[in-house]
Design a protein around this motif. Structure first.
Motif, PDB file in Angstrom:
ATOM      1  N   THR A   9       0.841  -1.191   0.000  1.00  0.00           N
ATOM      2  CA  THR A   9       0.000   0.000   0.000  1.00  0.00           C
ATOM      3  C   THR A   9       0.875   1.240   0.000  1.00  0.00           C
ATOM      4  O   THR A   9       2.097   1.156  -0.024  1.00  0.00           O
ATOM      5  CB  THR A   9      -0.956  -0.026   1.213  1.00  0.00           C
ATOM      6  N   GLN A  10       0.254   2.406   0.006  1.00  0.00           N
ATOM      7  CA  GLN A  10       0.970   3.677   0.110  1.00  0.00           C
ATOM      8  C   GLN A  10       0.247   4.573   1.111  1.00  0.00           C
ATOM      9  O   GLN A  10      -0.968   4.489   1.252  1.00  0.00           O
ATOM     10  CB  GLN A  10       1.021   4.401  -1.236  1.00  0.00           C
ATOM     11  N   PHE A  11       1.012   5.407   1.775  1.00  0.00           N
ATOM     12  CA  PHE A  11       0.444   6.455   2.611  1.00  0.00           C
ATOM     13  C   PHE A  11       0.529   7.772   1.831  1.00  0.00           C
ATOM     14  O   PHE A  11       1.540   8.047   1.210  1.00  0.00           O
ATOM     15  CB  PHE A  11       1.198   6.568   3.933  1.00  0.00           C
ATOM     16  N   PRO A  12      -0.512   8.605   1.848  1.00  0.00           N
ATOM     17  CA  PRO A  12      -0.543   9.785   0.990  1.00  0.00           C
ATOM     18  C   PRO A  12       0.350  10.927   1.464  1.00  0.00           C
ATOM     19  O   PRO A  12       0.795  11.740   0.655  1.00  0.00           O
ATOM     20  CB  PRO A  12      -2.006  10.212   1.028  1.00  0.00           C
ATOM     21  N   THR A  13       0.596  11.005   2.763  1.00  0.00           N
ATOM     22  CA  THR A  13       1.369  12.116   3.329  1.00  0.00           C
ATOM     23  C   THR A  13       2.187  11.596   4.500  1.00  0.00           C
ATOM     24  O   THR A  13       2.044  10.447   4.922  1.00  0.00           O
ATOM     25  CB  THR A  13       0.439  13.230   3.854  1.00  0.00           C
ATOM     26  N   ALA A  14       3.015  12.467   5.042  1.00  0.00           N
ATOM     27  CA  ALA A  14       3.643  12.178   6.332  1.00  0.00           C
ATOM     28  C   ALA A  14       2.602  12.347   7.427  1.00  0.00           C
ATOM     29  O   ALA A  14       1.513  12.874   7.197  1.00  0.00           O
ATOM     30  CB  ALA A  14       4.821  13.121   6.549  1.00  0.00           C
ATOM     31  N   GLY A  15       2.942  11.888   8.618  1.00  0.00           N
ATOM     32  CA  GLY A  15       2.025  12.049   9.743  1.00  0.00           C
ATOM     33  C   GLY A  15       1.655  10.728  10.373  1.00  0.00           C
ATOM     34  O   GLY A  15       2.253   9.686  10.093  1.00  0.00           O
TER      35      GLY A  15
END
Length: 290
Positions: A135-141
């Protein structure tokens, strides 16, 4: 101590990734680390599995632990990241048999800390208690990952963990109750209504779906994971999780009805997921439960 340090580093890295699955990915834009070794708040505080396997008791859930790990040392926004989820008993032995619930052995939910990002994907089962998903995460955080499982003979339960994605985090979006519960998504006008809205009481949710342009009722919804739709509900702090399934699974619209119990008063975010013409669409709402 060395193993613990490695596990923490892997967890931090995992928290650095976002959204695409080899099996399916219905991301929607619209999060401390640690393995969940005991019943997560979502598993013990009102998780609703209408139409699913019987909910596990707190003792059963407490005998199951999940280890979430990244395939690499670091995960970054918008880069493919493989996550492994190992399901074990309290002694660390793999649990290797899982019921298939709505066509999947694991439903995997990812949300950002401000609940503006939502992803419902399905890891592949590799055997010996291990699931993997890319999967991917859209942003940092900060992101919360939730593994929704039904170990055979133990009932439905969820295991969760906060993860931190490296980099400069965007400003958090406020989670405010909405004054209107009618949304337009992918050409559909969807109105959410309740027969009554009160904590601690079973209630009915109804999603009425129309064509946004013609205002004609949508009557050709297709099964999504074996049902007319699925609903995920989280408290504002993402500590209470409900995965709700329809009361009439083979409905085709314009109404999709669900039952749920909100565990306590407060602000909740609700995501309804439906399918038409081979495309899944996700509709988000924020409500305040008295």
């Amino acid at each position: 101590m060395k193993k613990v340090a490695i596990s923490i580093l892997l967890t931090a890295a995992l928290l650095t990734a976002c959204g695409k699955s080899g099996s399916m990915d219905h991301s929607m834009h619209g999060g401390t680390s640690g393995t969940t070794n005991a019943p997560s708040p979502s598993a013990s505080a009102g998780m609703d599995h209408s139409g699913m396997a019987q909910q596990a008791s707190s003792t059963q859930a407490g005998n199951v632990q999940a280890q979430f790990k990244l395939s690499g040392d670091m995960a970054m926004p918008n880069q493919d990241t493989t996550i492994s989820i190992k399901i074990q008993d309290k002694d660390g032995k793999p649990i290797d048999k899982f019921d298939t619930v709505h066509e999947k052995q694991m439903h995997f939910i990812i949300v950002s800390k401000d609940l503006s990002f939502f992803n419902h994907i399905h890891p592949d089962y590799k055997g010996n208690g291990e699931f993997t998903v890319t999967t991917q995460f859209p942003t940092a955080g900060e992101f919360k990952v939730i593994a929704d499982i039904t170990p055979t003979g133990m009932g439905a339960m969820s295991k969760s963990q906060w993860m931190t994605v490296q980099g400069a985090s965007p400003a958090q979006k406020s989670i405010e109750p909405e004054t209107t519960l009618t949304k337009v998504v992918d050409g559909k006008e969807v109105t959410l209504s309740f027969d009554h809205l009160m904590a601690g009481m079973e209630l009915n949710l109804n999603f009425n779906i129309k064509d946004a342009a013609s205002k004609q009722p949508v009557t050709d919804l297709q099964p999504y994971l074996g049902a007319v739709g699925h609903v995920v509900i989280l408290t504002q702090d993402a500590e209470n999780y409900l995965h709700v399934h329809p009361t009439v699974e083979k409905a085709t619209g314009p109404d999709a009805k669900f039952m749920a119990t909100f565990p306590h008063s407060g602000v909740y975010k609700i995501w309804g997921q439906f399918q038409q013409n081979g495309k899944v669409f996700t509709v988000p709402y924020v409500v305040k439960v008295p």
